[in-house]
Scaffold this motif. Structure first.
Motif, PDB file in Angstrom:
ATOM      1  N   GLY A 121      60.403  -7.844 -15.864  1.00  0.00           N
ATOM      2  CA  GLY A 121      61.279  -8.642 -15.876  1.00  0.00           C
ATOM      3  C   GLY A 121      60.862  -9.076 -17.177  1.00  0.00           C
ATOM      4  O   GLY A 121      62.005  -9.692 -18.809  1.00  0.00           O
ATOM      5  N   SER A 122      59.522  -9.755 -18.010  1.00  0.00           N
ATOM      6  CA  SER A 122      59.473  -9.895 -19.415  1.00  0.00           C
ATOM      7  C   SER A 122      59.755  -9.211 -20.464  1.00  0.00           C
ATOM      8  O   SER A 122      60.289  -9.690 -21.598  1.00  0.00           O
ATOM      9  CB  SER A 122      57.540 -10.302 -19.251  1.00  0.00           C
ATOM     10  OG  SER A 122      57.190 -11.266 -18.107  1.00  0.00           O
ATOM     11  N   LEU A 123      59.550  -8.224 -19.839  1.00  0.00           N
ATOM     12  CA  LEU A 123      60.064  -6.644 -21.145  1.00  0.00           C
ATOM     13  C   LEU A 123      61.866  -6.687 -21.310  1.00  0.00           C
ATOM     14  O   LEU A 123      62.292  -6.022 -22.344  1.00  0.00           O
ATOM     15  CB  LEU A 123      59.695  -5.883 -20.889  1.00  0.00           C
ATOM     16  CG  LEU A 123      57.604  -5.371 -20.296  1.00  0.00           C
ATOM     17  CD1 LEU A 123      56.955  -4.280 -20.412  1.00  0.00           C
ATOM     18  CD2 LEU A 123      57.296  -5.696 -22.641  1.00  0.00           C
ATOM     19  N   GLY A 124      62.171  -7.056 -20.917  1.00  0.00           N
ATOM     20  CA  GLY A 124      63.850  -6.945 -20.625  1.00  0.00           C
ATOM     21  C   GLY A 124      64.166  -5.770 -20.293  1.00  0.00           C
ATOM     22  O   GLY A 124      65.348  -5.439 -20.213  1.00  0.00           O
TER      23      GLY A 124
ATOM     24  N   MET B 208      63.605 -10.732 -11.697  1.00  0.00           N
ATOM     25  CA  MET B 208      63.496  -9.565 -13.075  1.00  0.00           C
ATOM     26  C   MET B 208      65.143  -8.779 -13.033  1.00  0.00           C
ATOM     27  O   MET B 208      64.818  -9.449 -14.424  1.00  0.00           O
ATOM     28  CB  MET B 208      63.300  -7.762 -11.905  1.00  0.00           C
ATOM     29  CG  MET B 208      62.970  -6.765 -12.976  1.00  0.00           C
ATOM     30  SD  MET B 208      62.896  -5.192 -12.460  1.00  0.00           S
ATOM     31  CE  MET B 208      63.479  -4.567 -10.781  1.00  0.00           C
ATOM     32  N   TYR B 209      66.525  -9.234 -12.375  1.00  0.00           N
ATOM     33  CA  TYR B 209      67.839  -8.431 -13.246  1.00  0.00           C
ATOM     34  C   TYR B 209      68.493  -9.887 -13.641  1.00  0.00           C
ATOM     35  O   TYR B 209      68.777  -9.619 -14.784  1.00  0.00           O
ATOM     36  CB  TYR B 209      68.892  -7.937 -11.562  1.00  0.00           C
ATOM     37  CG  TYR B 209      68.273  -6.932 -11.312  1.00  0.00           C
ATOM     38  CD1 TYR B 209      68.375  -5.641 -12.104  1.00  0.00           C
ATOM     39  CD2 TYR B 209      68.297  -6.559 -10.204  1.00  0.00           C
ATOM     40  CE1 TYR B 209      68.372  -4.191 -11.629  1.00  0.00           C
ATOM     41  CE2 TYR B 209      67.967  -5.481  -9.634  1.00  0.00           C
ATOM     42  CZ  TYR B 209      68.500  -4.498 -10.186  1.00  0.00           C
ATOM     43  OH  TYR B 209      68.200  -3.249  -9.618  1.00  0.00           O
TER      44      TYR B 209
ATOM     45  N   SER C 264      66.152  -2.639 -18.195  1.00  0.00           N
ATOM     46  CA  SER C 264      66.726  -2.921 -17.865  1.00  0.00           C
ATOM     47  C   SER C 264      66.706  -1.239 -17.078  1.00  0.00           C
ATOM     48  O   SER C 264      66.506  -1.684 -15.813  1.00  0.00           O
ATOM     49  CB  SER C 264      68.149  -3.145 -18.599  1.00  0.00           C
ATOM     50  OG  SER C 264      68.357  -4.624 -18.972  1.00  0.00           O
ATOM     51  N   GLN C 265      66.591  -0.507 -17.672  1.00  0.00           N
ATOM     52  CA  GLN C 265      66.346   1.265 -17.210  1.00  0.00           C
ATOM     53  C   GLN C 265      65.020   0.842 -16.038  1.00  0.00           C
ATOM     54  O   GLN C 265      65.732   1.531 -14.439  1.00  0.00           O
ATOM     55  CB  GLN C 265      65.764   2.183 -18.614  1.00  0.00           C
ATOM     56  CG  GLN C 265      66.240   3.505 -17.757  1.00  0.00           C
ATOM     57  CD  GLN C 265      67.605   3.372 -17.186  1.00  0.00           C
ATOM     58  OE1 GLN C 265      68.613   3.496 -17.505  1.00  0.00           O
ATOM     59  NE2 GLN C 265      67.791   4.898 -15.851  1.00  0.00           N
ATOM     60  N   LEU C 266      64.493   0.569 -16.339  1.00  0.00           N
ATOM     61  CA  LEU C 266      62.648   0.315 -15.646  1.00  0.00           C
ATOM     62  C   LEU C 266      63.610  -0.738 -14.203  1.00  0.00           C
ATOM     63  O   LEU C 266      62.917  -0.291 -13.102  1.00  0.00           O
ATOM     64  CB  LEU C 266      61.687   0.248 -16.003  1.00  0.00           C
ATOM     65  CG  LEU C 266      60.020  -0.652 -15.739  1.00  0.00           C
ATOM     66  CD1 LEU C 266      60.004   1.500 -14.567  1.00  0.00           C
ATOM     67  CD2 LEU C 266      59.376  -1.411 -15.827  1.00  0.00           C
ATOM     68  N   ALA C 267      63.903  -1.661 -14.657  1.00  0.00           N
ATOM     69  CA  ALA C 267      64.174  -2.256 -13.414  1.00  0.00           C
ATOM     70  C   ALA C 267      65.506  -2.222 -12.363  1.00  0.00           C
ATOM     71  O   ALA C 267      65.062  -1.434 -10.919  1.00  0.00           O
ATOM     72  CB  ALA C 267      65.194  -3.949 -14.216  1.00  0.00           C
ATOM     73  N   LEU C 268      66.255  -0.834 -12.941  1.00  0.00           N
ATOM     74  CA  LEU C 268      67.124  -0.318 -11.861  1.00  0.00           C
ATOM     75  C   LEU C 268      65.551   1.322 -11.082  1.00  0.00           C
ATOM     76  O   LEU C 268      66.151   1.239  -9.776  1.00  0.00           O
ATOM     77  CB  LEU C 268      68.068   0.463 -12.259  1.00  0.00           C
ATOM     78  CG  LEU C 268      69.267  -0.060 -12.885  1.00  0.00           C
ATOM     79  CD1 LEU C 268      69.893   1.113 -14.174  1.00  0.00           C
ATOM     80  CD2 LEU C 268      70.251  -0.785 -12.525  1.00  0.00           C
ATOM     81  N   GLN C 269      64.755   1.736 -12.016  1.00  0.00           N
ATOM     82  CA  GLN C 269      63.775   2.789 -11.557  1.00  0.00           C
ATOM     83  C   GLN C 269      63.575   2.221 -10.432  1.00  0.00           C
ATOM     84  O   GLN C 269      63.299   2.747  -8.797  1.00  0.00           O
ATOM     85  CB  GLN C 269      63.185   2.780 -12.663  1.00  0.00           C
ATOM     86  CG  GLN C 269      63.787   3.947 -13.589  1.00  0.00           C
ATOM     87  CD  GLN C 269      63.255   4.537 -14.237  1.00  0.00           C
ATOM     88  OE1 GLN C 269      62.483   4.021 -14.552  1.00  0.00           O
ATOM     89  NE2 GLN C 269      63.396   5.666 -14.817  1.00  0.00           N
ATOM     90  N   LEU C 270      62.924   0.501 -10.770  1.00  0.00           N
ATOM     91  CA  LEU C 270      62.239  -0.591  -9.557  1.00  0.00           C
ATOM     92  C   LEU C 270      62.456  -0.752  -7.818  1.00  0.00           C
ATOM     93  O   LEU C 270      61.951  -0.129  -7.064  1.00  0.00           O
ATOM     94  CB  LEU C 270      61.186  -1.393 -10.450  1.00  0.00           C
ATOM     95  CG  LEU C 270      60.208  -0.672 -11.052  1.00  0.00           C
ATOM     96  CD1 LEU C 270      60.153  -2.554 -12.029  1.00  0.00           C
ATOM     97  CD2 LEU C 270      59.258  -0.589 -10.950  1.00  0.00           C
ATOM     98  N   HIS C 271      64.082  -0.773  -8.288  1.00  0.00           N
ATOM     99  CA  HIS C 271      64.949  -1.224  -7.069  1.00  0.00           C
ATOM    100  C   HIS C 271      64.937   0.119  -6.454  1.00  0.00           C
ATOM    101  O   HIS C 271      64.313   0.214  -5.354  1.00  0.00           O
ATOM    102  CB  HIS C 271      66.316  -1.438  -7.573  1.00  0.00           C
ATOM    103  CG  HIS C 271      67.208  -2.167  -7.175  1.00  0.00           C
ATOM    104  ND1 HIS C 271      68.276  -2.601  -6.946  1.00  0.00           N
ATOM    105  CD2 HIS C 271      66.927  -2.253  -5.539  1.00  0.00           C
ATOM    106  CE1 HIS C 271      68.771  -3.482  -5.866  1.00  0.00           C
ATOM    107  NE2 HIS C 271      68.158  -3.121  -4.653  1.00  0.00           N
ATOM    108  N   ASP C 272      65.254   1.212  -7.366  1.00  0.00           N
ATOM    109  CA  ASP C 272      65.539   3.128  -6.500  1.00  0.00           C
ATOM    110  C   ASP C 272      64.390   3.364  -5.634  1.00  0.00           C
ATOM    111  O   ASP C 272      64.779   3.223  -4.118  1.00  0.00           O
ATOM    112  CB  ASP C 272      65.796   3.689  -7.304  1.00  0.00           C
ATOM    113  CG  ASP C 272      67.435   4.034  -7.566  1.00  0.00           C
ATOM    114  OD1 ASP C 272      68.042   2.893  -7.759  1.00  0.00           O
ATOM    115  OD2 ASP C 272      67.705   4.089  -8.711  1.00  0.00           O
TER     116      ASP C 272
END
Length: 278
Positions: free
Chosen positions: A157-160, A190-191, A162-170
């Protein structure tokens, strides 16, 4: 007194000093008494001595005890690494972590390093260490801790990213952590920080997961994220939801709303929340 009785007295004294006194003088005096008793070869007592020194902020003393402990176990390593992390000495913590035998590292060791990097602002390093943990854990049959995911989500989240956020969610869904409250709170935060408001709403209102009931920690996490990126639209939306869903505001939520409105430049609304009008 028997060996067990004396050990118990030292354990109780170390614990009391760690959480009540936190006095360098008392900590060192207890260490001297341990040496005089002849019990300074007990790994159990040395580990608790190390923990006491770290809680008292005596990192140099703690490290001396660590170096003089020859038959270290996982508690010895993790306590020393945690002491270095909490004192902001990430380079030393990293060096010690690298010296740690691979067979000894556990989920606590990895989570301590990942959260330490995040807390100290080394977000990219946190993500790198998380990736390394996944590779090591896969090779050893998997040994995951949900709290390592919450830490890396903060870094993401601090880095913003979005692609990694989706991967972490999955990944958390795949590993079965998706229903953990701490994970759900972290996903929302994070989102928000990544600017993915649509995904925030998906996590928040997903009707396929009725067991997800946002709590004060969830709201607080999102308000903090909104404040950090000055997102008034989502912050106000969340305020309306809190107003509908909660009977009253606790101190943390009230402060979170005030902080969010203030950082979004709405001092008038912040004042109304402060006065209990809004």
């Amino acid at each position: 007194m028997s060996y067990m009785q004396i050990s118990q007295k030292f354990y109780d004294a170390f614990k009391h000093c760690s959480f009540s006194h936190k006095s360098p003088h008392i900590a060192r005096k207890l260490h001297a008494q341990l040496i005089l008793s002849g019990l300074d070869t007990s790994l159990f007592l040395l580990n608790n001595l190390l923990n006491m020194y770290s809680k008292c902020g005596l990192i140099h003393d703690a490290f001396q005890v660590f170096q003089e402990t020859y038959h270290r176990n996982i508690f010895t390593w993790n306590t020393m690494i945690n002491a270095l992390v909490n004192s902001g000495r990430m380079n030393e913590a990293e060096n010690l972590f690298d010296e740690m035998p691979v067979r000894v590292k556990d989920s606590v060791s990895w989570t301590t390093m990942i959260s330490g990097y995040t807390q100290n602002g080394f977000h990219a390093r946190s993500i790198e260490t998380f990736s390394l943990m996944l590779r090591e854990s896969n090779n050893r049959g998997g040994n995951y801790d949900p709290f390592s995911f919450t830490s890396v989500m903060k870094a993401c989240g601090s880095l913003g990213d979005s692609q990694l956020a989706l991967q972490l969610h999955d990944l958390v869904v795949k590993l079965g952590f998706g229903m953990e409250t701490c994970i759900q709170n972290s996903l929302v935060g994070m989102y928000v920080k990544c600017g993915n408001i649509d995904l925030v709403e998906t996590v928040f209102f997903d009707i396929e997961r009725p067991s997800f009931i946002p709590n004060f920690m969830t709201y607080g996490s999102v308000l903090s994220a909104c404040a950090s990126i000055s997102d008034l639209k989502w912050g106000a939306h969340l305020h309306a939801r809190i107003f509908r869903m909660e009977h009253s505001l606790d101190l943390v939520l009230g402060n979170g709303l005030i902080d969010m409105y203030a950082k979004c430049g709405c001092l008038g609304l912040a004042k109304l929340v402060f006065l209990g009008i809004l």
